[in-house]
Scaffold this motif. Structure first.
Motif, mmCIF file in Angstrom:
data_model
loop_
_atom_site.group_PDB
_atom_site.id
_atom_site.type_symbol
_atom_site.label_atom_id
_atom_site.label_comp_id
_atom_site.label_asym_id
_atom_site.label_seq_id
_atom_site.Cartn_x
_atom_site.Cartn_y
_atom_site.Cartn_z
ATOM 1 N N GLU A 3 29.882 34.710 46.817
ATOM 2 C CA GLU A 3 31.033 33.809 46.683
ATOM 3 C C GLU A 3 31.895 34.190 45.484
ATOM 4 O O GLU A 3 33.131 34.102 45.534
ATOM 5 C CB GLU A 3 30.540 32.364 46.561
ATOM 6 N N ILE A 4 31.264 34.628 44.414
ATOM 7 C CA ILE A 4 32.033 35.077 43.248
ATOM 8 C C ILE A 4 32.826 36.337 43.584
ATOM 9 O O ILE A 4 33.998 36.475 43.205
ATOM 10 C CB ILE A 4 31.089 35.310 42.046
ATOM 11 N N ALA A 5 32.210 37.236 44.318
ATOM 12 C CA ALA A 5 32.932 38.447 44.737
ATOM 13 C C ALA A 5 34.112 38.082 45.632
ATOM 14 O O ALA A 5 35.161 38.746 45.590
ATOM 15 C CB ALA A 5 31.980 39.394 45.465
ATOM 16 N N ARG A 6 33.970 37.039 46.427
ATOM 17 C CA ARG A 6 35.072 36.590 47.298
ATOM 18 C C ARG A 6 36.268 36.128 46.471
ATOM 19 O O ARG A 6 37.420 36.314 46.872
ATOM 20 C CB ARG A 6 34.570 35.477 48.217
ATOM 21 N N ILE A 7 36.018 35.531 45.295
ATOM 22 C CA ILE A 7 37.130 35.152 44.413
ATOM 23 C C ILE A 7 37.920 36.388 44.020
ATOM 24 O O ILE A 7 39.158 36.389 44.031
ATOM 25 C CB ILE A 7 36.589 34.422 43.163
ATOM 26 N N LEU A 8 37.223 37.455 43.687
ATOM 27 C CA LEU A 8 37.903 38.699 43.310
ATOM 28 C C LEU A 8 38.687 39.256 44.494
ATOM 29 O O LEU A 8 39.840 39.699 44.342
ATOM 30 C CB LEU A 8 36.873 39.722 42.815
ATOM 31 N N GLU A 9 38.092 39.239 45.663
ATOM 32 C CA GLU A 9 38.766 39.776 46.848
ATOM 33 C C GLU A 9 40.020 38.977 47.187
ATOM 34 O O GLU A 9 41.090 39.555 47.450
ATOM 35 C CB GLU A 9 37.791 39.768 48.029
ATOM 36 N N LEU A 10 39.904 37.653 47.193
ATOM 37 C CA LEU A 10 41.062 36.819 47.511
ATOM 38 C C LEU A 10 42.166 36.955 46.473
ATOM 39 O O LEU A 10 43.356 36.824 46.795
ATOM 40 C CB LEU A 10 40.649 35.347 47.611
ATOM 41 N N SER A 11 41.794 37.212 45.224
ATOM 42 C CA SER A 11 42.784 37.341 44.161
ATOM 43 C C SER A 11 43.672 38.562 44.352
ATOM 44 O O SER A 11 44.791 38.603 43.834
ATOM 45 C CB SER A 11 42.080 37.423 42.800
ATOM 46 N N GLU A 12 43.198 39.540 45.085
ATOM 47 C CA GLU A 12 43.995 40.732 45.368
ATOM 48 C C GLU A 12 44.606 40.715 46.763
ATOM 49 O O GLU A 12 45.521 41.479 47.059
ATOM 50 C CB GLU A 12 43.140 41.989 45.207
ATOM 51 N N LEU A 13 44.101 39.837 47.645
ATOM 52 C CA LEU A 13 44.629 39.753 49.006
ATOM 53 C C LEU A 13 46.007 39.105 48.992
ATOM 54 O O LEU A 13 46.213 38.082 48.335
ATOM 55 C CB LEU A 13 43.672 38.910 49.857
ATOM 56 N N LEU A 14 46.967 39.678 49.673
ATOM 57 C CA LEU A 14 48.310 39.113 49.706
ATOM 58 C C LEU A 14 48.277 37.712 50.302
ATOM 59 O O LEU A 14 47.554 37.457 51.275
ATOM 60 C CB LEU A 14 49.237 40.013 50.532
ATOM 61 N N PRO A 15 49.070 36.783 49.744
ATOM 62 C CA PRO A 15 49.000 35.381 50.190
ATOM 63 C C PRO A 15 49.241 35.175 51.676
ATOM 64 O O PRO A 15 48.657 34.266 52.269
ATOM 65 C CB PRO A 15 50.079 34.697 49.347
ATOM 66 N N ASP A 16 50.101 35.991 52.298
ATOM 67 C CA ASP A 16 50.338 35.780 53.729
ATOM 68 C C ASP A 16 49.073 36.081 54.544
ATOM 69 O O ASP A 16 48.859 35.521 55.619
ATOM 70 C CB ASP A 16 51.520 36.603 54.228
ATOM 71 N N ARG A 17 48.196 36.921 53.999
ATOM 72 C CA ARG A 17 46.931 37.197 54.690
ATOM 73 C C ARG A 17 45.924 36.080 54.463
ATOM 74 O O ARG A 17 44.958 35.971 55.216
ATOM 75 C CB ARG A 17 46.370 38.546 54.237
ATOM 76 N N TRP A 18 46.127 35.250 53.418
ATOM 77 C CA TRP A 18 45.289 34.066 53.275
ATOM 78 C C TRP A 18 45.413 33.190 54.533
ATOM 79 O O TRP A 18 44.431 32.713 55.065
ATOM 80 C CB TRP A 18 45.717 33.239 52.048
ATOM 81 N N THR A 19 46.662 33.005 54.971
ATOM 82 C CA THR A 19 46.919 32.167 56.138
ATOM 83 C C THR A 19 46.370 32.809 57.403
ATOM 84 O O THR A 19 45.714 32.161 58.215
ATOM 85 C CB THR A 19 48.431 31.894 56.278
ATOM 86 N N ARG A 20 46.644 34.105 57.586
ATOM 87 C CA ARG A 20 46.205 34.798 58.786
ATOM 88 C C ARG A 20 44.687 34.855 58.900
ATOM 89 O O ARG A 20 44.136 34.848 59.996
ATOM 90 C CB ARG A 20 46.785 36.212 58.840
ATOM 91 N N SER A 21 44.002 34.896 57.742
ATOM 92 C CA SER A 21 42.531 34.986 57.772
ATOM 93 C C SER A 21 41.863 33.629 57.683
ATOM 94 O O SER A 21 40.653 33.528 57.553
ATOM 95 C CB SER A 21 42.037 35.881 56.631
ATOM 96 N N GLY A 22 42.677 32.541 57.735
ATOM 97 C CA GLY A 22 42.130 31.210 57.790
ATOM 98 C C GLY A 22 41.692 30.628 56.461
ATOM 99 O O GLY A 22 40.947 29.643 56.429
ATOM 100 N N VAL A 23 42.136 31.210 55.341
ATOM 101 C CA VAL A 23 41.753 30.690 54.023
ATOM 102 C C VAL A 23 42.372 29.307 53.823
ATOM 103 O O VAL A 23 41.729 28.377 53.330
ATOM 104 C CB VAL A 23 42.197 31.650 52.909
ATOM 105 N N ILE A 24 43.660 29.172 54.179
ATOM 106 C CA ILE A 24 44.324 27.865 54.155
ATOM 107 C C ILE A 24 45.118 27.703 55.461
ATOM 108 O O ILE A 24 45.437 28.668 56.120
ATOM 109 C CB ILE A 24 45.259 27.675 52.941
#
Length: 397
Positions: free
Chosen positions: A376-397
């Motif tokens: 889960e900590i590694a996921r914070i690092l990954e999401l911090s570099e993932l472009l925000p539009d991919r947050w939506t596409r990957s179901g983060v928000i």
């Protein structure tokens, strides 16, 4: 009722115009002053002259960024040489940390590393520090109100805190005018540091009645003030951020922090700027913490409240009430204002596994609202570099 304690500077002077009182106030504290100053704060020369006019002995020591152990050794030797009875720091968090460490160590024998728990457990108790006065020139670390000084050990690639309740300044003198000319980039990174400290103190598992009250009132004001400073800087917003920084120091000194600061301690030892690291990690940490809290059956009311505050100040358009939108809005805000990426902060994908592993046992991580796995900590690092539009596409928000 939950018990609590409150540790603050013995005395605090806050407000514009406070600098005019500095020499008189310091002269009441000591007569042999080691003045630790940032090279970028010209007012330190004015203070030295004002103290000299009051027959106070002043020796200057210039800080050069985040203090390494050799900087501390040099400062301790200088303080002993002049038999300093007061250490004064004028500058950002690193300069205040250096002065705080000198104050805490100059009356104690042995090497400074002895008191950092390096090779000894537990470390020996410090002798009573000499008086310490903190005058911050940035609004970020809240070091003017904390009981720790962060010191880098370059040979070990570590940042370790010297901690003792007696390290809290005897006098915190805060005049927001010292921050008026800060560059936009430094205003952003230091402001994000203060905001992260407030949010993590509010969410952490050691929060209490008083820190809750401080953070609950200050977080929304700090978000709005930081946005204003990025759009059209004004003195009123500077005043709010100076207050937020100071309160964030009190909050973290009396409660705790969380995974963002656990990660920042590890990443910062590689050379990245602390405030920028905290800001870059905060949105993803809010997302991952919320997911973990739901999975483990914990209430999410506080983290949802933080998200709502972020949405109200930074969000635009439909979807502002959606869970996670505030974190997304904060991420967009930082990207718009060119905050450095993790890669530029010396934390590329090739080190994420090691960083996550080391951050899991960091002292700040222990106060995180939920116990996060290494994955889960590694996921914070990954999401911090993932472009925000991919947050939506990957179901983060």
């Amino acid at each position: 009722m939950q018990g609590f304690s409150l540790l603050t500077p013995a005395r605090t002077l806050f407000g514009r115009g406070t600098l005019s009182r500095a020499a008189d106030e310091i002269a009441r504290v000591g007569q042999r002053i080691l003045l630790v100053r940032s090279g970028s704060v010209a007012w330190a020369d004015v203070l030295a002259a004002d103290l000299g006019a009051r027959d106070v002995q002043v020796v200057l020591l210039q800080s050069g960024g985040e203090p390494a152990i050799d900087d501390v050794r040099h400062g301790v030797a200088k303080a002993r040489e002049i038999a300093a009875d007061c250490i004064v720091s004028v500058g950002g968090g690193a300069t205040i940390d250096l002065g705080k460490a000198i104050s805490g160590l100059c009356m104690s024998g042995g090497d400074p590393t002895d008191y950092l728990g390096v090779g000894k457990s537990p470390p020996p108790r410090l002798q009573d520090p000499v008086a310490f006065v903190a005058i911050p020139s940035t609004s970020g670390t809240g070091a003017e109100a904390t009981r720790n000084a962060v010191i880098t050990l370059p040979e070990r690639q570590l940042k370790i805190s010297l901690r003792d309740p007696r390290l809290v300044p005897d006098l915190a003198l805060i005049d927001p005018a010292l921050t008026d000319d800060l560059p936009k980039g430094l205003t952003l990174s230091t402001g994000l540091d203060a905001l992260t400290q407030l949010i993590e103190s509010y969410l952490c598992n050691r929060s209490n009645l008083l820190t809750d009250a401080l953070c609950r009132d200050t977080i929304p004001m700090a978000i709005t003030a930081l946005r204003r400073l990025m759009d059209d800087p004004d003195s009123a917003a500077r005043d709010v951020m100076a207050q937020a920084s100071y309160i964030s120091g009190i909050a973290l000194a009396n409660s705790g922090l969380g995974i963002v600061h656990g990660l920042a301690a590890v990443i910062g030892s590689r050379g990245g700027a602390h405030g920028a690291i905290c800001g870059r990690l905060l949105p993803a940490a809010l997302i991952v913490n919320r997911e973990a809290m739901i999975e483990r059956g914990h209430a999410t009311g506080r983290i949802d409240q933080v998200d709502a505050w972020l949405s109200a100040a930074l969000g635009t358009g439909p979807g502002d009430q959606q869970a996670g939108h505030g974190a997304r809005s904060l991420r967009d805000f930082m990207d718009r204002h060119s905050l450095a990426s993790l890669g530029h902060l010396h934390c590329g994908p090739e080190v994420w596994t090691d960083v996550a592993q080391n951050a899991r046992t960091a002292s700040s991580t222990k106060a995180n609202p939920v116990d996060l796995s290494e994955r889960e900590i590694a996921r914070i690092l990954e999401l911090s570099e993932l472009l925000p539009d991919r947050w939506t596409r990957s179901g983060v928000i």
